[in-house]
Scaffold this motif. Structure first.
Motif, mmCIF file in Angstrom:
data_model
loop_
_atom_site.group_PDB
_atom_site.id
_atom_site.type_symbol
_atom_site.label_atom_id
_atom_site.label_comp_id
_atom_site.label_asym_id
_atom_site.label_seq_id
_atom_site.Cartn_x
_atom_site.Cartn_y
_atom_site.Cartn_z
ATOM 1 N N LYS A 131 0.838 -1.208 0.000
ATOM 2 C CA LYS A 131 0.000 0.000 0.000
ATOM 3 C C LYS A 131 0.868 1.252 0.000
ATOM 4 O O LYS A 131 0.551 2.230 -0.682
ATOM 5 N N LYS A 132 1.952 1.216 0.760
ATOM 6 C CA LYS A 132 2.873 2.357 0.798
ATOM 7 C C LYS A 132 3.476 2.596 -0.583
ATOM 8 O O LYS A 132 3.532 3.730 -1.056
ATOM 9 N N SER A 177 0.893 4.036 -2.950
ATOM 10 C CA SER A 177 0.637 5.433 -2.607
ATOM 11 C C SER A 177 1.751 6.341 -3.132
ATOM 12 O O SER A 177 1.484 7.415 -3.665
ATOM 13 N N GLU A 178 2.988 5.890 -2.986
ATOM 14 C CA GLU A 178 4.126 6.672 -3.467
ATOM 15 C C GLU A 178 4.122 6.769 -4.989
ATOM 16 O O GLU A 178 4.527 7.784 -5.556
ATOM 17 N N LYS A 188 1.540 6.924 -6.902
ATOM 18 C CA LYS A 188 0.466 7.829 -7.344
ATOM 19 C C LYS A 188 0.851 9.285 -7.251
ATOM 20 O O LYS A 188 0.207 10.132 -7.835
ATOM 21 N N LYS A 189 1.910 9.578 -6.509
ATOM 22 C CA LYS A 189 2.321 10.977 -6.322
ATOM 23 C C LYS A 189 2.989 11.540 -7.540
ATOM 24 O O LYS A 189 3.587 10.996 -8.341
#
Length: 165
Positions: free
Chosen positions: A157-158, A161-162, A164-165
């Motif tokens: 998940k981390k 998330s990274e 998507k930035k």
């Protein structure tokens, strides 16, 4: 996760299998507190009542042998065990522990039940009060990162998330 992991020792021998870590009769639930309440019941029926958050299991060879049940490391984690140190682990238990975020280290440690130990996963060392420092197998950086993130799912998940930035 902070290093070193410092805790009180629970000592076990060789060939601690998943059936004694969490007996099969308790697997019909997904409630982690049920797993925690029955952790190590097959070898020490009072363990779950006596273990305190941050305690550390030190064992002999082949810890986690037997079935591939992921509930075994989950039972230990939710019972409050901060880390498992053993001379060797069953491979599937080793990977399941990493996946659920339960730290472990392979090391031949001389200690007694109740001793305080410091497990430094970053250095691959276990320090035992009054007995010295024992070298262990340092985990590869990618597994340390996975543990620091809380296990495989949290790690993925981390990463997502990274990305998507």
């Amino acid at each position: 996760m902070e290093y070193p992991i410092i805790g009180r020792v629970w000592k076990f021998g060789d060939d601690i299998d998943t059936d004694v870590i969490i007996p099969g009769k308790h697997l019909r639930t997904k409630d982690m507190q049920v797993f925690a309440a029955h952790a190590m019941e097959g070898i020490d029926p009072e363990f779950a009542k006596k273990v305190k958050p941050g305690d550390i299991i030190v064992a002999g060879t082949n810890f986690g042998c037997g079935s591939s049940r992921e509930q075994a490391p989950l039972a230990l984690k939710y019972a409050g065990v901060a880390c498992v140190v053993a001379k060797s682990f069953a491979r599937i238990f080793f990977r399941n522990a990493i996946n659920v975020g339960l730290p472990l280290m392979e090391s031949d440690v001389e200690c007694q039940e109740g001793d305080e130990v410091e497990v430094d996963l970053l250095k691959g060392e276990v320090r035992v009060s009054g007995k010295g420092t024992f070298r262990g197998n340092k985990l590869p950086d990618f597994l340390l990162e996975m543990l620091t993130d809380g296990g495989l799912v949290a790690h993925r998940k981390k990463i997502q998330s990274e990305q998507k930035k």
